[in-house]
Design a protein around this motif. Structure first.
Motif, PDB file in Angstrom:
ATOM      1  N   PHE A   5       0.612  -1.313  -0.077  1.00  0.00           N
ATOM      2  CA  PHE A   5       0.057  -0.087   0.116  1.00  0.00           C
ATOM      3  C   PHE A   5       0.683   1.097   0.024  1.00  0.00           C
ATOM      4  CE2 PHE A   5      -2.007   3.473   2.214  1.00  0.00           C
ATOM      5  CZ  PHE A   5      -3.044   3.575   1.764  1.00  0.00           C
ATOM      6  N   SER A   6       2.041   1.302   0.738  1.00  0.00           N
ATOM      7  CA  SER A   6       2.611   2.459   0.705  1.00  0.00           C
ATOM      8  C   SER A   6       3.408   2.687  -0.639  1.00  0.00           C
ATOM      9  CB  SER A   6       3.996   2.324   1.885  1.00  0.00           C
ATOM     10  OG  SER A   6       4.613   1.031   1.302  1.00  0.00           O
ATOM     11  N   VAL A   7       3.819   1.874  -1.586  1.00  0.00           N
ATOM     12  CA  VAL A   7       4.166   2.283  -2.705  1.00  0.00           C
ATOM     13  C   VAL A   7       3.286   2.623  -3.792  1.00  0.00           C
ATOM     14  CG1 VAL A   7       5.590   1.048  -4.606  1.00  0.00           C
ATOM     15  CG2 VAL A   7       6.172   0.629  -2.269  1.00  0.00           C
ATOM     16  N   VAL A   8       2.072   1.870  -3.472  1.00  0.00           N
ATOM     17  CA  VAL A   8       1.076   2.576  -4.504  1.00  0.00           C
ATOM     18  C   VAL A   8       0.577   3.944  -4.126  1.00  0.00           C
ATOM     19  CG1 VAL A   8      -1.502   1.829  -4.826  1.00  0.00           C
ATOM     20  CG2 VAL A   8       0.110   0.011  -4.487  1.00  0.00           C
ATOM     21  N   PHE A   9       0.269   4.180  -2.765  1.00  0.00           N
ATOM     22  CA  PHE A   9       0.098   5.565  -2.531  1.00  0.00           C
ATOM     23  C   PHE A   9       1.071   6.444  -2.789  1.00  0.00           C
ATOM     24  CE2 PHE A   9       0.031   8.925   0.538  1.00  0.00           C
ATOM     25  CZ  PHE A   9      -1.184   9.547   0.230  1.00  0.00           C
ATOM     26  N   PHE A  10       2.518   6.233  -2.562  1.00  0.00           N
ATOM     27  CA  PHE A  10       3.473   6.953  -3.255  1.00  0.00           C
ATOM     28  C   PHE A  10       3.461   7.216  -4.534  1.00  0.00           C
ATOM     29  CE2 PHE A  10       7.682   6.545  -5.225  1.00  0.00           C
ATOM     30  CZ  PHE A  10       8.226   7.549  -4.946  1.00  0.00           C
ATOM     31  N   THR A  11       3.330   6.110  -5.414  1.00  0.00           N
ATOM     32  CA  THR A  11       3.409   6.426  -6.811  1.00  0.00           C
ATOM     33  C   THR A  11       1.841   7.269  -7.264  1.00  0.00           C
ATOM     34  OG1 THR A  11       2.380   4.204  -7.270  1.00  0.00           O
ATOM     35  CG2 THR A  11       4.867   4.619  -7.532  1.00  0.00           C
ATOM     36  N   THR A  12       0.977   7.231  -6.628  1.00  0.00           N
ATOM     37  CA  THR A  12      -0.294   7.791  -6.930  1.00  0.00           C
ATOM     38  C   THR A  12      -0.243   9.457  -6.564  1.00  0.00           C
ATOM     39  OG1 THR A  12      -1.521   5.746  -6.572  1.00  0.00           O
ATOM     40  CG2 THR A  12      -2.846   7.845  -6.547  1.00  0.00           C
ATOM     41  N   ALA A  13      -0.041   9.413  -5.270  1.00  0.00           N
ATOM     42  CA  ALA A  13       0.475  10.746  -4.593  1.00  0.00           C
ATOM     43  C   ALA A  13       1.463  11.690  -5.277  1.00  0.00           C
ATOM     44  CB  ALA A  13       0.378  10.829  -3.313  1.00  0.00           C
TER      45      ALA A  13
END
Length: 311
Positions: A5-13
């Protein structure tokens, strides 16, 4: 790859944040949009807030987050390190641009130059993020011509939709920006479909035979090297059911592309303040759809190390 989740949110944000920051830097630096106090405060605050939140969330994927600073020292050889350096450098012109816009009420002169530099740094940072994945040869789904342009397209797409929502809310939206949002979203949609089609037809040349150099039969593992899943399988060997992948692709297309295009098209026919409503909804829906797209980006990637485990 295991979609943390941390990487998914990172790339999205960060993708949306850098896209918005770059557009604010260009349009503000060229004085195409006015140096309104609240527009600058909310717009730059949102962009820098998304970037900061994304960068902080990325440390959640590290085993020892307190050692994250060491990654900056490998900028000569590591795209991850280059991304960290570029992200920090971007805050320098962005800070000057924000001071000039918000506190001095101007975007001309040195403030405009800072805005243009901010946009350039934002684009460079997005490129370094894309190259982290495009440079990984063991993962064929990432090591392709679609990865880096995809990062740039999605950053510009999400950033423009966010900017349009802001400008429509301040009654300074333009039909040109609105058309650009629709065009970028359609381009992003087409690029995503082309990427999926390429990955679905991808034939990975590496097999257990080629990895071992053995011929004359099919090489297979008689036993696993251990009895439980380890880090390699959890991080590099994630498997998603085909029916779930198809459903998530439909959700991605609906939220990230189709609904935003529909809402933006409606905006053309509405006067202010009604035009602000579908514009804001388009930004919210798209931002909700991009994490699904990012999740699939990681989940559908296959590392060749899984050959060692007979997958």
């Amino acid at each position: 790859m295991h979609p943390a989740f941390s990487v998914v949110f990172f790339t999205t944000a960060t993708g949306a944040g850098y896209g918005l920051l770059a557009l604010l830097g260009v349009l503000g630096g060229l004085q195409i949009i006015p140096p309104d106090f609240w527009l600058g405060l909310i717009g730059l605050g949102l962009a820098l807030g998304l970037i900061a939140a994304g960068l902080l969330s990325s440390t959640g994927h590290l085993g020892r987050p307190e050692r994250a600073w060491r990654a900056f020292s490998q900028w000569r050889s590591s795209w991850l390190s280059r991304e960290g350096v570029a992200s920090v450098i971007t805050f320098i012109p962005a800070g000057l641009f924000g001071i000039g816009w918000v506190f001095l009420g101007r975007t001309d002169g040195w403030v405009g130059i800072a805005g243009i530099l901010t946009a350039c740094c934002a684009v460079v940072t997005v490129c370094t993020t894309g190259m982290i994945y495009a440079s990984l040869k063991p993962i064929a789904q990432w090591h392709s011509r679609f990865t880096l342009p995809g990062y740039l397209i999605f950053s510009a797409m999400t950033g423009s939709v966010l900017l349009n929502a802001l400008l429509q809310s301040f009654d300074i939206g333009s039909k040109t920006l609105l058309a650009a949002c629709v065009l970028l979203t359609v381009i992003g949609w087409g690029w995503k479909l082309a990427t999926w089609r390429y990955n679905d037809r991808l034939e990975i040349p590496t097999t257990a035979n080629t990895a071992t150099g053995l011929a004359g039969g099919t090489v297979r593992s008689l036993e696993w090297p251990h009895t439980e899943e380890n880090y390699l399988l959890k991080e590099m060997g994630f498997r998603i059911a085909r029916k779930h992948g198809a459903r998530l692709r439909q959700i991605t297309q609906a939220l990230a592309f189709a609904l935003p295009v529909l809402l933006l098209a409606v905006t053309f026919a509405l006067p202010w303040p009604f035009a602000a409503v579908p514009s804001v909804l388009a930004a919210i829906v798209q931002f909700a759809g991009m994490p699904v797209e990012r999740w699939l980006f990681f989940a559908e990637a296959k590392h060749t190390v899984t050959l060692y485990y007979g997958r």
